[in-house]
Design an enzyme around this catalytic site. Sequence first.
Site, PDB file in Angstrom:
ATOM      1  N   LYS A  80      53.656  38.341  42.130  1.00 25.81           N
ATOM      2  CA  LYS A  80      52.927  37.370  42.958  1.00 25.81           C
ATOM      3  C   LYS A  80      53.750  36.086  43.002  1.00 25.81           C
ATOM      4  O   LYS A  80      54.517  35.804  42.076  1.00 25.81           O
ATOM      5  CB  LYS A  80      51.568  37.078  42.318  1.00 25.81           C
ATOM      6  CG  LYS A  80      50.545  36.544  43.277  1.00 25.81           C
ATOM      7  CD  LYS A  80      49.816  37.648  44.018  1.00 25.81           C
ATOM      8  CE  LYS A  80      48.858  37.082  45.047  1.00 25.81           C
ATOM      9  NZ  LYS A  80      48.102  38.122  45.729  1.00 25.81           N
ATOM     10  N   GLY A 180      32.942  32.960  51.292  1.00 24.27           N
ATOM     11  CA  GLY A 180      34.260  32.796  51.902  1.00 24.27           C
ATOM     12  C   GLY A 180      34.406  33.709  53.100  1.00 24.27           C
ATOM     13  O   GLY A 180      34.473  34.925  52.952  1.00 24.27           O
ATOM     14  N   GLY A 182      36.877  34.101  55.429  1.00 27.11           N
ATOM     15  CA  GLY A 182      38.246  34.034  55.961  1.00 27.11           C
ATOM     16  C   GLY A 182      38.662  35.368  56.538  1.00 27.11           C
ATOM     17  O   GLY A 182      37.849  36.137  57.052  1.00 27.11           O
ATOM     18  N   ASN A 183      39.959  35.658  56.428  1.00 25.56           N
ATOM     19  CA  ASN A 183      40.525  36.846  57.080  1.00 25.56           C
ATOM     20  C   ASN A 183      39.916  38.148  56.574  1.00 25.56           C
ATOM     21  O   ASN A 183      39.534  39.019  57.348  1.00 25.56           O
ATOM     22  CB  ASN A 183      42.040  36.885  56.857  1.00 25.56           C
ATOM     23  CG  ASN A 183      42.726  35.707  57.491  1.00 25.56           C
ATOM     24  OD1 ASN A 183      42.349  35.291  58.578  1.00 25.56           O
ATOM     25  ND2 ASN A 183      43.720  35.150  56.817  1.00 25.56           N
ATOM     26  N   VAL A 184      39.844  38.306  55.264  1.00 23.65           N
ATOM     27  CA  VAL A 184      39.346  39.569  54.694  1.00 23.65           C
ATOM     28  C   VAL A 184      37.882  39.766  55.059  1.00 23.65           C
ATOM     29  O   VAL A 184      37.474  40.820  55.559  1.00 23.65           O
ATOM     30  CB  VAL A 184      39.529  39.587  53.158  1.00 23.65           C
ATOM     31  CG1 VAL A 184      38.827  40.794  52.554  1.00 23.65           C
ATOM     32  CG2 VAL A 184      41.009  39.591  52.796  1.00 23.65           C
ATOM     33  N   ALA A 185      37.074  38.727  54.808  1.00 22.15           N
ATOM     34  CA  ALA A 185      35.639  38.848  55.073  1.00 22.15           C
ATOM     35  C   ALA A 185      35.370  39.134  56.543  1.00 22.15           C
ATOM     36  O   ALA A 185      34.498  39.943  56.881  1.00 22.15           O
ATOM     37  CB  ALA A 185      34.928  37.562  54.644  1.00 22.15           C
TER      38      ALA A 185
HETATM   39  P1  NAD Z   1      41.445  33.137  53.679  1.00 21.96           P
HETATM   40  O1  NAD Z   1      42.116  31.887  53.277  1.00 21.96           O
HETATM   41  O2  NAD Z   1      41.573  33.620  55.084  1.00 21.96           O
HETATM   42  O3  NAD Z   1      39.867  33.056  53.378  1.00 21.96           O
HETATM   43  C1  NAD Z   1      39.316  32.463  52.258  1.00 21.96           C
HETATM   44  C2  NAD Z   1      38.079  31.706  52.720  1.00 21.96           C
HETATM   45  O4  NAD Z   1      37.358  31.277  51.563  1.00 21.96           O
HETATM   46  C3  NAD Z   1      38.408  30.469  53.549  1.00 21.96           C
HETATM   47  O5  NAD Z   1      37.679  30.484  54.758  1.00 21.96           O
HETATM   48  C4  NAD Z   1      37.954  29.308  52.645  1.00 21.96           C
HETATM   49  O6  NAD Z   1      37.482  28.204  53.374  1.00 21.96           O
HETATM   50  C5  NAD Z   1      36.869  29.968  51.822  1.00 21.96           C
HETATM   51  N1  NAD Z   1      36.565  29.333  50.555  1.00 21.96           N
HETATM   52  C6  NAD Z   1      37.406  28.814  49.623  1.00 21.96           C
HETATM   53  N2  NAD Z   1      36.714  28.331  48.584  1.00 21.96           N
HETATM   54  C7  NAD Z   1      35.402  28.574  48.846  1.00 21.96           C
HETATM   55  C8  NAD Z   1      34.192  28.316  48.142  1.00 21.96           C
HETATM   56  N3  NAD Z   1      34.185  27.722  46.935  1.00 21.96           N
HETATM   57  N4  NAD Z   1      33.018  28.703  48.698  1.00 21.96           N
HETATM   58  C9  NAD Z   1      32.994  29.298  49.906  1.00 21.96           C
HETATM   59  N5  NAD Z   1      34.114  29.566  50.616  1.00 21.96           N
HETATM   60  C10 NAD Z   1      35.293  29.207  50.098  1.00 21.96           C
HETATM   61  O7  NAD Z   1      41.942  34.248  52.651  1.00 21.96           O
HETATM   62  P2  NAD Z   1      41.799  35.823  52.785  1.00 21.96           P
HETATM   63  O8  NAD Z   1      43.092  36.376  53.234  1.00 21.96           O
HETATM   64  O9  NAD Z   1      40.561  36.180  53.493  1.00 21.96           O
HETATM   65  O10 NAD Z   1      41.664  36.210  51.239  1.00 21.96           O
HETATM   66  C11 NAD Z   1      40.434  36.018  50.550  1.00 21.96           C
HETATM   67  C12 NAD Z   1      40.574  36.502  49.121  1.00 21.96           C
HETATM   68  O11 NAD Z   1      40.949  37.879  49.134  1.00 21.96           O
HETATM   69  C13 NAD Z   1      41.665  35.802  48.289  1.00 21.96           C
HETATM   70  O12 NAD Z   1      41.249  35.738  46.958  1.00 21.96           O
HETATM   71  C14 NAD Z   1      42.866  36.741  48.405  1.00 21.96           C
HETATM   72  O13 NAD Z   1      43.737  36.610  47.316  1.00 21.96           O
HETATM   73  C15 NAD Z   1      42.151  38.063  48.381  1.00 21.96           C
HETATM   74  N6  NAD Z   1      42.906  39.145  48.984  1.00 21.96           N
HETATM   75  C16 NAD Z   1      43.381  39.030  50.247  1.00 21.96           C
HETATM   76  C17 NAD Z   1      44.069  40.087  50.807  1.00 21.96           C
HETATM   77  C18 NAD Z   1      44.578  40.022  52.220  1.00 21.96           C
HETATM   78  O14 NAD Z   1      44.984  41.068  52.725  1.00 21.96           O
HETATM   79  N7  NAD Z   1      44.544  38.891  52.879  1.00 21.96           N
HETATM   80  C19 NAD Z   1      44.286  41.250  50.091  1.00 21.96           C
HETATM   81  C20 NAD Z   1      43.764  41.350  48.791  1.00 21.96           C
HETATM   82  C21 NAD Z   1      43.073  40.284  48.258  1.00 21.96           C
END
Ligand code: NAD
Length: 350
Positions: A80, A180, A182-185
Amino acid sequence: MEIFEYMESEGHEQLLVWSDPTVGLKAFVAIHDSTLGPACGGVRIWPHKSENDAQLDVLRLSKAMTYKSAMAGLNLGGGKALIWADSRKDKTPSLLRSFGRFVDSIGGRYVTTEDVGMTPRDLEYVAEETEHVAGLPLSVGGSGDTSVMTGLGLYLGMKSCANEIWGNDDLSDRVIAIQGFGNVATNTAKYLLRDGARLVVADIHDDVLVRAREIGAKIVKPDEIFDVECDIFSPCALGGVLNSETIPRLKCSIVAGGANNQLLHTDNAMELHDMGILYAPDFVVNAGGIINVACEVGTEYSESRAIELTERIYDTTSRVIKASRQEGTTTVESAIRLAEAIISKSSGCH
Ligand code: NAD
């Protein structure tokens, strides 16, 4: 933190540091275990409060990548990177190119990809300086946005948990509370809405909440998400959110989320277990992204292969749950044991 003591106790191979004041870059790369192949994992951009927090985060995340790739059946080790900065303010092409030179200096022992604060477009700047990048945009022959496959895998992990708890994996009318958006959700939500699930969402950014409202999600304040009566609680923001303060507040049957390192401490899995909540280990159900990336490392990207491997998350989750029931342990302990068995078999240490 006593760095050597910590690395030895957690089995880390290497921690690298890069400083480039000309572009404002302070970055770490952690390689946890390279038994199964080159260490692969995303680069996160995050403004941690201290250098110590940043180091601890990258080390813990790299270890989770070791287990994640092992459980997904990939020939990749765990690594990482962390850029200690605020992506909304500090991210510039020259900072990303400097990070690319850092990755290149490691000579292929670490392959970088996307994580929080990064986009496939940003990776193109990194790729100007190194070939050890995966997850580039589809338009340049890469595997594209990792969160698409992570979303699919998380959805299937939720269904697998549902099947274990309720005897069927139908998520219609189930309430899913998502921390949260973001992208994953967002990618997971597409499948959940298609199935007729009801979403409750919290995020710290208003622009994100506009999107959530548009798709019919109920919005709650960030701190209220832990108290929502729901079937599945899904942490999809950052790590450490499941701890002794938040776990007693949960009112759900299942916790399954995309965030890495959701448990503040491994022991917190026992608190969930004691409350009768089924916890889907994060590194099992959020492996879709690394699977997608693995389908690009050293080969031509195949989406159908990535989907096929991601779909296996359903069975892997079920295997972990069954093992934990048989062993009378938490799902986390069982998943770690299964992952370590895969690694030691590969290294001949069994
Ligand atoms: P992202 O930045 O697109 O989304 C994260 C979201 O969480 C953002 O909208 C942010 O505003 C919100 N957030 C942050 N702190 C918060 C809080 N205290 N309360 C509510 N919302 C909050 O990131 P992502 O790519 O969706 O990744 C989300 C998580 O999944 C991360 O932990 C990442 O490491 C993990 N992850 C991502 C992937 C991937 O393919 N992108 C793969 C495996 C794991």
